[in-house]
Design a protein around this motif. Structure first.
Motif, PDB file in Angstrom:
ATOM      1  N   VAL A   1      45.861  45.072  46.508  1.00  0.00           N
ATOM      2  CA  VAL A   1      44.276  45.077  46.312  1.00  0.00           C
ATOM      3  C   VAL A   1      43.729  45.038  47.594  1.00  0.00           C
ATOM      4  O   VAL A   1      42.755  46.335  47.676  1.00  0.00           O
ATOM      5  CB  VAL A   1      43.829  43.832  45.443  1.00  0.00           C
TER       6      VAL A   1
ATOM      7  N   ASP B   1      40.093  33.683  40.128  1.00  0.00           N
ATOM      8  CA  ASP B   1      39.852  34.783  39.234  1.00  0.00           C
ATOM      9  C   ASP B   1      40.388  34.603  37.847  1.00  0.00           C
ATOM     10  O   ASP B   1      39.724  34.765  36.872  1.00  0.00           O
ATOM     11  CB  ASP B   1      40.645  36.007  40.077  1.00  0.00           C
TER      12      ASP B   1
ATOM     13  N   LYS C   1      37.275  40.528  47.791  1.00  0.00           N
ATOM     14  CA  LYS C   1      36.635  41.480  46.701  1.00  0.00           C
ATOM     15  C   LYS C   1      35.302  41.359  46.191  1.00  0.00           C
ATOM     16  O   LYS C   1      34.431  41.948  46.326  1.00  0.00           O
ATOM     17  CB  LYS C   1      37.689  41.481  45.380  1.00  0.00           C
TER      18      LYS C   1
ATOM     19  N   HIS D   1      41.158  47.824  42.779  1.00  0.00           N
ATOM     20  CA  HIS D   1      42.088  47.751  41.820  1.00  0.00           C
ATOM     21  C   HIS D   1      42.746  49.029  41.373  1.00  0.00           C
ATOM     22  O   HIS D   1      43.886  49.130  40.958  1.00  0.00           O
ATOM     23  CB  HIS D   1      41.706  46.921  40.620  1.00  0.00           C
TER      24      HIS D   1
ATOM     25  N   HIS E   1      50.088  41.334  43.944  1.00  0.00           N
ATOM     26  CA  HIS E   1      48.850  41.965  43.330  1.00  0.00           C
ATOM     27  C   HIS E   1      47.876  42.016  44.472  1.00  0.00           C
ATOM     28  O   HIS E   1      47.043  43.038  44.722  1.00  0.00           O
ATOM     29  CB  HIS E   1      48.597  41.376  41.939  1.00  0.00           C
TER      30      HIS E   1
ATOM     31  N   GLU F   1      41.154  38.620  46.611  1.00  0.00           N
ATOM     32  CA  GLU F   1      40.543  38.451  45.287  1.00  0.00           C
ATOM     33  C   GLU F   1      38.887  38.043  45.648  1.00  0.00           C
ATOM     34  O   GLU F   1      38.070  38.064  45.070  1.00  0.00           O
ATOM     35  CB  GLU F   1      40.827  37.843  44.188  1.00  0.00           C
TER      36      GLU F   1
HETATM   37 ZN    ZN Z   1      43.136  41.507  40.780  1.00  0.00          ZN
END
Ligand code: ZN
Ligand code: NAD
Length: 337
Positions: free
Chosen positions: A247, A121, A172, A226, A243, A169
């Motif tokens: 998420v 990411d 996501k 987010h 983080h 992530e």
């Molecule tokens: Zn992120």
């Protein structure tokens, strides 16, 4: 393997030799440098190589640390023909990228990302920056790297919790952009298929950024989970969940809202739930004060009095919703109170 969707090459696999005709300033952090700085220095072939080690951790992604990097760049007398090289997680690459964006109005930089989150990411897409008292990443610049070298073997020393947070992530991106990748993640445990899992995730992000670098539409999909996630991190004073963990909870909140608004069916929601659980990304979380939490949701994006949500509409699709009434959000959040 080489991903060349963007204007710069992204190499995935064992770290290749890195050659430069100019000087190189390597920036790393106090945890990564003892592990990998020597290894990296051996692979660099350049007239002069300098290094600068910052203190590890999100709290050091600030102006004081930035000034330290710039100081080293001046001491090394870097010119526009020279470059910086970030060795570390997203904190190091965001900060080094920003330093290289403003040093003498911009010099080149490259990234050797060493966390899963940075590999899939943070190292892709050209966003750089630092935090300040007003919030995260509020000072920054678009400054794409000249090259990214993703070597999954760096992840062997990454704490398991950090590794898992990075998987959030990846999920996501699968949910918002790519049904095939979602199915692939179900059937190919990342523990055994790490390099291809990373490569697919990188390819998706590169394609999204290539189509929408400045986040006008498609890139918004990367913000799934987010708006809620940032509010969770803020509510915990950035000292609770990592983080990626925030998420993961944020994606479940977004899914609940999407179902409530009739955008997502419960079967798709259950599939996302199952995949999150498969990678141990289910967390207990209670919203302590729904009204205060709602105010944090509104703060996430500036200049709007209602929060904006990226909500999945199916696996492989999303919509940006900007006008959700507060009572519907509140109703959804009751499941976390
Ligand atoms: Zn992120
Ligand atoms: P991080 O850089 O703080 O790394 C997490 C921890 O792991 C640190 O303590 C670090 O020292 C340690 N570490 C790194 N590599 C290691 C290794 N190989 N072995 C052992 N320990 C290692 O955090 P992160 O999760 O990589 O990145 C988070 C940051 O990335 C945030 O600041 C976020 O804003 C930023 N980010 C930027 C973008 C972007 O598009 N620019 C996207 C997502 C996130």
């Amino acid at each position: 393997m080489l991903v060349n969707t963007l204007n710069y090459p992204i190499y995935i696999g064992a770290l290749p030799p890195i050659s430069h005709t100019g000087k190189v300033l390597v920036v790393s952090d106090s945890i990564v440098a003892p592990l990998y700085l020597d290894k990296l220095l051996k692979t660099i072939n350049a007239p002069q190589v300098f290094s600068h080690v910052i203190r590890a951790g999100e709290v050091h992604k600030n102006q004081a640390t930035l000034e330290g990097v710039l100081e080293s760049a001046f001491e090394a007398n870097l010119s526009r023909a020279d470059c910086m090289l970030a060795l570390g997680g997203g904190v190091v690459s965001d900060l080094t990228g920003f330093a290289s964006a403003i040093y003498k109005r911009g010099i080149g930089f490259e990234i050797v990302p060493t966390t899963l989150l940075a590999q899939v990411d943070a190292s892709i897409g050209g966003k750089t920056g630092i935090n300040n008292a007003y919030g995260k990443n509020l000072i920054g610049a678009f400054h794409p790297p000249k090259a990214v070298y993703i070597d999954p073997s760096f992840l062997q020393t990454l704490p398991k919790r950090e590794f898992k947070a990075g998987i959030a992530e990846m999920i996501k991106k699968a949910v918002c952009f790519d049904l095939d990748y979602f199915e692939w993640l179900k059937t190919h445990p990342l523990e055994q298929h790490l390099e291809s899992g990373i490569a697919k995730s990188v390819a998706i992000k590169a394609q999204v950024v290539a189509q929408d670098e400045k986040e006008a539409h498609l890139r918004m999909g990367l913000n799934y989970g987010h708006t809620f996630g940032h509010a969770i991190e803020k509510e915990q004073n950035y000292q609770g969940f990592l983080h990626g963990e925030a998420v993961a909870v944020g994606m479940q909140m977004a899914n609940a809202l999407a179902v409530k608004l009739g955008l997502l069916d419960t079967h798709a929601r259950a599939q996302i739930d199952t995949l999150l659980e498969r990678y141990d990304l289910h967390f207990d979380y209670q919203v302590p004060d729904i009204e205060a939490f709602y105010q944090d949701l509104c703060m996430d994006k500036k200049n709007v009095d209602r929060p904006r949500f990226v909500l999945p509409t199916k696996i492989g699709g999303f919509q940006l919703i900007e006008d959700t009434p507060q009572d519907i959000v509140t109703e959804v959040l009751k499941a976390w109170s």
